[in-house]
Design an enzyme around this catalytic site. Structure first.
Site, PDB file in Angstrom:
ATOM      1  N   ASP A   1      -2.758 -77.377  -9.987  1.00 28.78           N
ATOM      2  CA  ASP A   1      -1.572 -77.055  -9.196  1.00 28.78           C
ATOM      3  C   ASP A   1      -1.323 -78.102  -8.123  1.00 28.78           C
ATOM      4  OD1 ASP A   1       0.499 -75.878  -7.838  1.00 28.78           O
ATOM      5  OD2 ASP A   1      -0.653 -74.192  -7.064  1.00 28.78           O
TER       6      ASP A   1
ATOM      7  N   ASP B   1       5.576 -79.259  -7.871  1.00 25.05           N
ATOM      8  CA  ASP B   1       4.743 -78.076  -8.031  1.00 25.05           C
ATOM      9  C   ASP B   1       4.506 -77.769  -9.502  1.00 25.05           C
ATOM     10  OD1 ASP B   1       3.299 -75.792  -7.625  1.00 25.05           O
ATOM     11  OD2 ASP B   1       5.019 -74.532  -7.179  1.00 25.05           O
TER      12      ASP B   1
END
Length: 572
Positions: free
Chosen positions: A320, A106
């Site tokens: 992201d 992440d």
């Protein structure tokens, strides 16, 4: 199943949180009775719009040869390609505790955290999910953390691995990290329900606030890499990955859930030239949350039913890896779908969309300071609808959400590119990775002279892209030559299979011997490599029956004859 994409934030830092989506189809889309789906079929007569310096390619192109060493980690994915995760082992030197955890990669978060043994809700209850439990009562936290996921809270303790005699290693390496702080929590947000992961590995764009929480900074601080950077390659469904050994012979097949690779260190940039097209760089905008936030100066679209280009003004965008799709404010998402698909798309008015599955020639062009990035509709086309009134429509992986100003470019966007995240220069580099095939090659481990005295007995940086393609070069030839000239004869140890949540994971471990730079030689003479050949005008070596036979150069024989003659004269 209705799918909504939600974003969350960290208390005391407001760090962006992810939301993976397996299925973008929703239940309450309106009927397509008033839509002419045929109008979106490819129009061969449409005018061609010219875009300058566009990072795009043909899928028929072959990609690079990735060198599989300890700085390259495998990424795995689920059957919907909604998440990408890697395996990490945590061990306790005070006892025999050693367990493996699947951590979602992440880049939208700055904290690495995993479930504690006391977690029982949502994702913690799924079979195959490992939770931290080393049977020790002496784990001492250094602080706490609180994550808010739009009404849900993930809270727990920040634990220093070093202070608690713990260490972390990645799945296919023996490189240990102890000077790293991670979070332990008893909470699992509902968004992780149905995913067999144990937490996430957060990598932010900065280490200014707390370098011990950034795995890339710890790689660098421990002298395991020479630059604070990493690269991401996500496998597309139509790509072939060939796994070979150092002699280019077929190696163990990759697992079915193999999803790509993350490469740490300066070697990450060496593959850029092995992909077709231009590498597009853009600066990361400084922000309090340490997002990988970039500025998109302009967004253009082309579609198969109109000759015009619809343009958006400048937008901020977060890169992201933890988000599956592409997230925009609802007004932008509405306008973007209209410009792409005209009157052939449908929406539920809540940020969910569908467009014709036969769509062609519809693309988004993201303009950056250094050029443009093109993403065609095939990269954000989801599953097709089966119910009456929606046949012929596919779910869009572009979703709208109110109350969030920045765009979020997740895996659906990143699938198109090989992406280099550079912490030192505060920039991101994109090169088109829409290639038909790549090779993953087991290789002898390379070292860097500036790190030979360190406590790592493994790779520092992999070879330059020149060893993966005869025509490819290196962005950083000086560093490439340094790392290539010094290789250690290291072999991959036995590959073991580990059954984890119904998937067979191949975990390779690398072993090597720490040597001085003067004694390091390249053992792989059968493959193309950036390391210099041991062959010269006067000497060469070759392998015979798995042993080494050396041809003595003529000049050396003459020299020894002279020395022997002088020695005889002295004796006389």
């Amino acid at each position: 199943m209705k799918v909504s994409l939600l974003l969350g934030f960290l208390h005391l830092g407001a760090v962006h949180a992810l939301w993976p989506v397996k299925d973008f189809r929703v239940d309450d889309l309106p009927s397509t009775s008033d839509i002419d789906l045929k109008s979106n079929i490819k129009n061969e007569n449409i005018d061609t719009l010219v875009h300058k310096d566009v990072a795009t390619s043909s899928n028929a192109t072959e990609g690079p040869v990735f060198i599989d060493n300890v700085n390259l980690q495998y990424l795995f994915t689920d059957n919907a390609s909604s998440i990408y995760y890697l395996y990490a082992n945590i061990s306790d030197s005070r006892n025999e505790y050693n367990d493996q955890f699947a951590l979602l990669l992440d880049t939208g978060s700055s904290i690495t955290w995993l479930y504690n043994e006391t977690c029982t809700e949502n994702g913690c209850s799924k079979s195959g999910v490992n939770k931290f439990d080393d049977f020790s009562d002496s784990i001492v936290p250094e602080s706490d953390f609180h994550l808010s996921y739009t009404g849900e809270t993930v809270a727990g303790d920040i634990v220093s691995l070093e202070e608690n005699n713990l260490s972390l290693t990645f799945g296919n390496s023996r490189v240990e990290f102890s000077n790293l702080s991670i979070g332990l929590t008893s909470n699992s947000p509902e968004m992780f329900k149905g995913y067999a992961i144990s937490g996430l590995l957060g990598i932010s764009s900065s280490n200014n606030n707390d370098p011990v929480r950034n795995i890339v900074s710890q790689y660098y601080a421990s002298n395991r890499i020479s630059k604070e950077m990493f690269a991401l390659f996500l496998k597309s469904n139509n790509q072939t990955i060939t796994h070979v050994d150092s002699n280019n012979k077929e190696f163990d097949p990759l697992p079915n859930d193999f999803g790509g690779m993350v490469i740490f260190g300066a070697g990450a940039q060496n593959y850029l030239d092995s992909f077709p097209g231009k590498t597009i760089y853009t600066k990361v905008i400084d922000n309090d949350n340490a997002y990988w936030l970039i500025n998109i100066t302009q967004v253009d679209t082309t579609n198969s039913t109109a000759k015009k280009t619809f343009t958006f003004d400048s937008r901020g965008a977060i890169i992201d890896t933890g988000t599956t799709g592409i997230v925009l404010p609802v007004t932008d998402a509405d306008a973007l779908h209209e410009s792409l698909f005209g009157n052939t798309f449908v929406t539920d008015g809540k940020g969910n969309y569908a467009f014709p599955c036969n769509t062609e020639n519809s693309s988004i062009f993201f303009s950056l300071d250094d050029g443009q990035l093109e993403v065609s509709s095939s990269f954000f086309m989801g599953d097709s609808y089966d119910q009456p009134g929606l046949q012929g429509l596919c779910a869009s992986k572009i979703q709208g959400i109110d109350g969030y100003n920045n765009w979020v470019l997740g895996a659906s966007f990143l699938n198109k590119f090989y992406t280099v995240f550079d912490l030192e220069k505060k920039q991101i580099g994109f090169v088109d990775a829409d290639v038909s095939s790549v090779i993953l090659k087991q290789e002898s481990i390379l070292t860097d002279t500036s790190f030979v005295g360190s406590d790592v007995s493994a790779v520092i940086d992999p070879p330059s892209s020149s060893d993966s393609s005869e025509s490819s070069g290196s962005k950083d030839s000086k560093e490439s030559n340094t790392t290539s000239n010094e290789s250690t004869d290291s072999s991959k140890s036995t590959v073991r299979s580990k059954q984890t949540h119904s998937s067979t994971i191949l975990v390779s471990s690398a072993t090597s011997t720490k040597t001085s730079s003067s004694s390091i030689v390249n053992s792989d003479t059968s493959s193309s490599s950036s390391a210099p050949s041991t062959e010269s005008n006067n000497s060469k070596s070759h392998n015979v029956n798995n042993g080494t036979s050396t041809l003595i150069p003529k000049s050396f024989t003459v020299f020894m004859s002279v020395i022997l003659s002088l020695f005889v004269c002295v004796l006389i």
